[in-house]
Write an enzyme that holds these catalytic residues in place. Structure first.
Site, PDB file in Angstrom:
ATOM      1  N   ARG A 151       0.806  -1.217   0.000  1.00  0.00           N
ATOM      2  CA  ARG A 151       0.000   0.000   0.000  1.00  0.00           C
ATOM      3  C   ARG A 151       0.841   1.270   0.000  1.00  0.00           C
ATOM      4  O   ARG A 151       0.376   2.321  -0.428  1.00  0.00           O
ATOM      5  CB  ARG A 151      -0.937   0.014   1.211  1.00  0.00           C
ATOM      6  CG  ARG A 151      -0.209   0.104   2.532  1.00  0.00           C
ATOM      7  CD  ARG A 151      -1.091   0.292   3.737  1.00  0.00           C
ATOM      8  NE  ARG A 151      -0.270   0.317   4.934  1.00  0.00           N
ATOM      9  CZ  ARG A 151       0.370   1.388   5.384  1.00  0.00           C
ATOM     10  NH1 ARG A 151       0.264   2.529   4.742  1.00  0.00           N
ATOM     11  NH2 ARG A 151       1.118   1.311   6.467  1.00  0.00           N
TER      12      ARG A 151
ATOM     13  N   GLU B 228       5.823   4.444  23.735  1.00  0.00           N
ATOM     14  CA  GLU B 228       4.695   3.943  22.950  1.00  0.00           C
ATOM     15  C   GLU B 228       3.895   2.913  23.751  1.00  0.00           C
ATOM     16  O   GLU B 228       2.654   2.954  23.750  1.00  0.00           O
ATOM     17  CB  GLU B 228       5.176   3.330  21.642  1.00  0.00           C
ATOM     18  CG  GLU B 228       4.008   2.882  20.759  1.00  0.00           C
ATOM     19  CD  GLU B 228       4.413   1.947  19.632  1.00  0.00           C
ATOM     20  OE1 GLU B 228       3.880   2.099  18.528  1.00  0.00           O
ATOM     21  OE2 GLU B 228       5.250   1.055  19.863  1.00  0.00           O
TER      22      GLU B 228
ATOM     23  N   TRP C 127       4.580   7.597  15.264  1.00  0.00           N
ATOM     24  CA  TRP C 127       3.232   7.696  14.688  1.00  0.00           C
ATOM     25  C   TRP C 127       3.006   9.032  13.992  1.00  0.00           C
ATOM     26  O   TRP C 127       1.891   9.300  13.515  1.00  0.00           O
ATOM     27  CB  TRP C 127       2.169   7.491  15.775  1.00  0.00           C
ATOM     28  CG  TRP C 127       2.009   6.055  16.201  1.00  0.00           C
ATOM     29  CD1 TRP C 127       2.696   5.403  17.187  1.00  0.00           C
ATOM     30  CD2 TRP C 127       1.118   5.091  15.639  1.00  0.00           C
ATOM     31  NE1 TRP C 127       2.284   4.104  17.286  1.00  0.00           N
ATOM     32  CE2 TRP C 127       1.313   3.880  16.351  1.00  0.00           C
ATOM     33  CE3 TRP C 127       0.169   5.121  14.626  1.00  0.00           C
ATOM     34  CZ2 TRP C 127       0.588   2.719  16.071  1.00  0.00           C
ATOM     35  CZ3 TRP C 127      -0.551   3.969  14.340  1.00  0.00           C
ATOM     36  CH2 TRP C 127      -0.337   2.792  15.052  1.00  0.00           C
TER      37      TRP C 127
ATOM     38  N   TYR D 110      -4.775   0.707  18.995  1.00  0.00           N
ATOM     39  CA  TYR D 110      -4.403  -0.208  20.082  1.00  0.00           C
ATOM     40  C   TYR D 110      -4.905   0.189  21.471  1.00  0.00           C
ATOM     41  O   TYR D 110      -5.557  -0.606  22.150  1.00  0.00           O
ATOM     42  CB  TYR D 110      -2.883  -0.357  20.131  1.00  0.00           C
ATOM     43  CG  TYR D 110      -2.283  -0.919  18.876  1.00  0.00           C
ATOM     44  CD1 TYR D 110      -2.296  -2.288  18.610  1.00  0.00           C
ATOM     45  CD2 TYR D 110      -1.697  -0.080  17.929  1.00  0.00           C
ATOM     46  CE1 TYR D 110      -1.752  -2.807  17.446  1.00  0.00           C
ATOM     47  CE2 TYR D 110      -1.142  -0.582  16.762  1.00  0.00           C
ATOM     48  CZ  TYR D 110      -1.173  -1.946  16.524  1.00  0.00           C
ATOM     49  OH  TYR D 110      -0.641  -2.444  15.367  1.00  0.00           O
TER      50      TYR D 110
ATOM     51  N   ARG E 190      -7.517 -20.777  29.663  1.00  0.00           N
ATOM     52  CA  ARG E 190      -7.070 -20.740  28.264  1.00  0.00           C
ATOM     53  C   ARG E 190      -7.672 -19.543  27.536  1.00  0.00           C
ATOM     54  O   ARG E 190      -7.615 -19.458  26.310  1.00  0.00           O
ATOM     55  CB  ARG E 190      -7.455 -22.046  27.566  1.00  0.00           C
ATOM     56  CG  ARG E 190      -6.756 -23.277  28.149  1.00  0.00           C
ATOM     57  CD  ARG E 190      -7.015 -24.520  27.305  1.00  0.00           C
ATOM     58  NE  ARG E 190      -8.393 -24.959  27.364  1.00  0.00           N
ATOM     59  CZ  ARG E 190      -8.859 -25.854  28.232  1.00  0.00           C
ATOM     60  NH1 ARG E 190      -8.050 -26.393  29.135  1.00  0.00           N
ATOM     61  NH2 ARG E 190     -10.127 -26.211  28.214  1.00  0.00           N
ATOM     62  N   ARG E 191      -8.212 -18.612  28.304  1.00  0.00           N
ATOM     63  CA  ARG E 191      -8.848 -17.423  27.718  1.00  0.00           C
ATOM     64  C   ARG E 191      -8.120 -16.132  28.099  1.00  0.00           C
ATOM     65  O   ARG E 191      -8.725 -15.056  28.105  1.00  0.00           O
ATOM     66  CB  ARG E 191     -10.312 -17.351  28.157  1.00  0.00           C
ATOM     67  CG  ARG E 191     -11.112 -18.604  27.792  1.00  0.00           C
ATOM     68  CD  ARG E 191     -12.525 -18.540  28.321  1.00  0.00           C
ATOM     69  NE  ARG E 191     -13.255 -19.789  28.041  1.00  0.00           N
ATOM     70  CZ  ARG E 191     -14.517 -20.002  28.387  1.00  0.00           C
ATOM     71  NH1 ARG E 191     -15.205 -19.059  29.040  1.00  0.00           N
ATOM     72  NH2 ARG E 191     -15.107 -21.149  28.100  1.00  0.00           N
TER      73      ARG E 191
ATOM     74  N   CYS F 131      -1.352  -3.970  13.205  1.00  0.00           N
ATOM     75  CA  CYS F 131      -0.416  -4.949  12.646  1.00  0.00           C
ATOM     76  C   CYS F 131      -0.263  -6.122  13.617  1.00  0.00           C
ATOM     77  O   CYS F 131      -0.428  -7.270  13.230  1.00  0.00           O
ATOM     78  CB  CYS F 131       0.936  -4.298  12.375  1.00  0.00           C
ATOM     79  SG  CYS F 131       0.890  -3.059  11.072  1.00  0.00           S
TER      80      CYS F 131
ATOM     81  N   ARG G  35      -0.073  -9.629  11.760  1.00  0.00           N
ATOM     82  CA  ARG G  35      -0.459  -9.884  10.369  1.00  0.00           C
ATOM     83  C   ARG G  35       0.570  -9.354   9.384  1.00  0.00           C
ATOM     84  O   ARG G  35       0.784  -9.921   8.311  1.00  0.00           O
ATOM     85  CB  ARG G  35      -1.826  -9.259  10.063  1.00  0.00           C
ATOM     86  CG  ARG G  35      -1.815  -7.735  10.166  1.00  0.00           C
ATOM     87  CD  ARG G  35      -3.082  -7.082   9.630  1.00  0.00           C
ATOM     88  NE  ARG G  35      -2.975  -5.631   9.781  1.00  0.00           N
ATOM     89  CZ  ARG G  35      -2.390  -4.839   8.897  1.00  0.00           C
ATOM     90  NH1 ARG G  35      -1.867  -5.328   7.790  1.00  0.00           N
ATOM     91  NH2 ARG G  35      -2.326  -3.532   9.105  1.00  0.00           N
ATOM     92  N   SER G  36       1.182  -8.209   9.716  1.00  0.00           N
ATOM     93  CA  SER G  36       2.110  -7.532   8.819  1.00  0.00           C
ATOM     94  C   SER G  36       3.345  -7.144   9.606  1.00  0.00           C
ATOM     95  O   SER G  36       3.243  -6.499  10.652  1.00  0.00           O
ATOM     96  CB  SER G  36       1.443  -6.283   8.221  1.00  0.00           C
ATOM     97  OG  SER G  36       2.357  -5.560   7.414  1.00  0.00           O
TER      98      SER G  36
ATOM     99  N   ASP H 205       7.024  -5.365   9.425  1.00  0.00           N
ATOM    100  CA  ASP H 205       8.144  -4.597   8.880  1.00  0.00           C
ATOM    101  C   ASP H 205       9.384  -5.102   9.628  1.00  0.00           C
ATOM    102  O   ASP H 205       9.706  -4.632  10.709  1.00  0.00           O
ATOM    103  CB  ASP H 205       7.902  -3.106   9.118  1.00  0.00           C
ATOM    104  CG  ASP H 205       9.066  -2.216   8.698  1.00  0.00           C
ATOM    105  OD1 ASP H 205      10.130  -2.747   8.315  1.00  0.00           O
ATOM    106  OD2 ASP H 205       8.921  -0.983   8.774  1.00  0.00           O
TER     107      ASP H 205
ATOM    108  N   ASN I 108       8.636  -4.388  18.148  1.00  0.00           N
ATOM    109  CA  ASN I 108       7.578  -5.289  18.619  1.00  0.00           C
ATOM    110  C   ASN I 108       8.119  -6.291  19.632  1.00  0.00           C
ATOM    111  O   ASN I 108       7.491  -6.557  20.662  1.00  0.00           O
ATOM    112  CB  ASN I 108       6.949  -6.036  17.450  1.00  0.00           C
ATOM    113  CG  ASN I 108       6.342  -5.130  16.405  1.00  0.00           C
ATOM    114  OD1 ASN I 108       6.503  -5.373  15.208  1.00  0.00           O
ATOM    115  ND2 ASN I 108       5.651  -4.084  16.822  1.00  0.00           N
TER     116      ASN I 108
ATOM    117  N   TYR J 156      11.146  -4.049   3.331  1.00  0.00           N
ATOM    118  CA  TYR J 156      10.930  -3.077   2.265  1.00  0.00           C
ATOM    119  C   TYR J 156      12.171  -3.065   1.371  1.00  0.00           C
ATOM    120  O   TYR J 156      13.299  -3.292   1.839  1.00  0.00           O
ATOM    121  CB  TYR J 156      10.662  -1.694   2.861  1.00  0.00           C
ATOM    122  CG  TYR J 156       9.256  -1.548   3.387  1.00  0.00           C
ATOM    123  CD1 TYR J 156       8.187  -1.358   2.513  1.00  0.00           C
ATOM    124  CD2 TYR J 156       8.986  -1.625   4.753  1.00  0.00           C
ATOM    125  CE1 TYR J 156       6.889  -1.238   2.996  1.00  0.00           C
ATOM    126  CE2 TYR J 156       7.695  -1.517   5.241  1.00  0.00           C
ATOM    127  CZ  TYR J 156       6.651  -1.325   4.348  1.00  0.00           C
ATOM    128  OH  TYR J 156       5.360  -1.220   4.819  1.00  0.00           O
TER     129      TYR J 156
END
Length: 385
Positions: free
Chosen positions: A25, A62, A84, A143, A207-208, A227, A283-284, A286, A294, A326
C-alpha cells in the site's frame, strides 16, 4: 549466548533467500515470506537487539501510551516519540474527492486552511496548540482504545421533558428545576487489560487469557488497522527447584525436609509460584524497523504483567504473518546480518509507584532502565507510511 539476535539475523537471511517481491500500500515494494515465528527465553536477558542500537525510550513511551488507552499522538510528541507522526500527518493531508453533477471533481481538504503545513510545522502545532492536537492528533480507535476501552463510545447527554427516565438506558441522571431531565450515557467499554490482570490472579490456568486489538467493527475509523492484532498469555507452576534457585538457594534433592524448609522460606520472601509467557500475533511485519520494536515492546509488557501478578517472565513468542523487508531496507538488513551480537541487557524497573497497569499515568519511560546494554551503532532506514 545471545540467541535472540541470532534468530533475528536468521529471519533476515530467510527473507533475502526465500522472499518473493510484492507490491504494498505504501508504493515502496517488499520482499516477503509468510508464516514465521520468533521465540525468546526471558531468562537469557531482556529482548532488546544488540546488532543495532535501539531507541529504548521511544519504545517504552509507545507501550505506556497503549496502556493509558490513549490514541492521540499529543502524548507521544510531548515525550519525544515520533513513530506515529507520519500516520497522523498523512491523515491530516488527505483530501476528499467529491463528484459533481456535471462530472467534474471537487477536492476538499479536511484540514481547511491548515492544509499547507509542512510535517515539521504540523508536529510543532500538535505540541503547542491543544485544540489542533485534539482534532488532528487523533488516530482513531487503535491499540490503546481496544486494549482499554473495547466498544466504548463517547459520552452522550440527552435532554428529556417530563416523564420518568428508563433506568436501564443510562447509569446516571440529573434533574433540572423546570422538570426537564438530563440523561448522561457513559457508554464505557471493556478494559481488556484490567480483565486480564483479574483473570491471572483468580484463574491463572485459564485458556482465555487473551487481548485483541482487531475490532472489525471499528477498522474503518482507524488510520491504520492493527499490525500486531492480539496476544495471549500462559502460566505454569514453578517447580520447587526453580523457586529455591530464584531465592538464591540450591536444592538438596537428597534431603526432602530441607526442601520443605527452603520452600517455606520462599513463601516468606514472596518468591513467585508461577511463570508467565506471552505470545503475540502479527499480520504484517516490517522486519527491519518494526519487528525489533515489537519484540522489545511485548517483552516489556510481559515483564510488566509478571510484576503486576508476582510471576516470573518465562517465554516470549511472536507469530508472524506477512514477514517482509521493504526494498529500501535490503542493504541495511545485509549489514545487520554481518554483525556479531553482544550479550543481552537486563531490565530494571525503578520506583515504588502504584500499580503499573491501573495507574499508568504515574509512570514514565525513565522508570524503565536497561542495564549493561552494549550494541552496535544504529542503522538508519526510511519509514514507509
Amino acid at each position: 549466548m545471545n540467541n535472540l539476535d541470532k534468530s533475528y539475523q536468521s529471519l533476515l537471511q530467510d527473507i533475502l533467500d526465500n522472499g518473493v517481491t510484492r507490491k504494498d500500500r505504501t508504493g515502496t515494494g517488499t520482499v516477503s515470506v509468510f508464516g514465521r515465528q520468533i521465540r525468546h527465553k526471558m531468562s537469557e536477558g531482556f529482548p532488546l537487539l544488540t546488532t543495532k542500537k535501539m531507541a529504548w525510550k521511544t519504545m517504552v513511551t509507545e507501550l505506556l501510551w497503549f496502556l493509558r488507552g490513549d490514541t492521540n499522538i499529543k502524548y507521544l510528541v510531548d515525550n519525544g516519540c515520533h513513530i506515529w507522526d507520519g500516520d497522523a500527518y498523512k491523515n491530516y493531508k488527505q483530501t476528499k474527492i467529491v463528484k459533481n453533477d456535471d462530472g467534474t471533481e471537487t477536492h476538499i481538504s479536511p484540514a481547511g486552511h491548515y492544509n499547507n503545513l509542512s510535517k515539521e510545522e504540523f508536529i510543532n502545532k500538535i505540541k503547542t496548540d491543544d485544540e489542533f492536537a485534539k482534532k488532528w492528533g487523533e488516530l482513531g480507535p487503535i491499540y490503546g482504545k481496544q486494549w482499554k476501552n473495547w466498544n466504548g463510545k463517547p459520552e452522550q447527554i440527552t435532554d428529556y421533558k417530563g416523564g420518568e427516565i428508563n433506568p436501564y438506558f443510562c447509569d446516571c441522571q440529573e434533574r433540572i428545576e423546570d422538570g426537564n431531565s438530563k440523561v448522561r450515557k457513559k457508554n464505557k467499554g471493556i478494559d481488556q487489560i484490567a480483565n486480564l490482570i483479574e483473570q491471572l490472579k483468580s484463574n491463572p490456568d485459564s485458556r482465555r487469557l487473551m487481548v485483541s486489538a482487531l475490532n472489525v467493527g471499528e477498522l474503518n475509523e482507524m488510520v491504520l488497522p492493527p499490525c500486531h492484532y492480539g496476544f495471549q498469555v500462559y502460566t505454569r507452576e514453578l517447580s520447587a527447584k526453580e523457586r529455591i534457585e530464584l531465592a538464591g538457594g540450591k536444592i538438596q534433592e537428597k534431603y526432602p525436609a530441607l526442601i520443605e524448609q527452603a520452600l517455606q522460606t520462599c513463601d516468606e520472601m514472596k518468591i513467585p509460584t508461577r511463570a508467565i509467557s506471552l505470545m503475540w500475533n502479527q499480520r504484517s511485519v516490517d522486519t527491519f524497523l518494526g519487528l525489533p520494536f515489537n519484540i522489545a515492546s511485548y517483552g516489556l509488557l510481559l515483564e510488566i504483567l509478571a510484576k503486576e501478578v508476582n510471576m516470573v517472565p518465562d517465554e516470549l513468542i511472536g507469530n508472524l504473518g506477512d514477514t517482509h523487508l521493504y526494498l529500501n531496507h535490503i542493504d541495511a538488513a545485509k549489514e545487520q546480518i554481518t554483525r556479531e551480537p553482544y550479550e543481552l541487557p537486563k531490565l530494571v524497573i525503578n520506583g515504588e509507584k502504584p500499580s503499573i497497569i491501573e495507574k499508568t499515568k504515574y509512570w514514565r519511560a525513565v522508570d524503565f532502565e536497561i542495564a549493561n546494554y552494549n550494541s552496535h551503532p544504529s542503522i538508519k532506514a526510511p519509514l514507509s507510511n
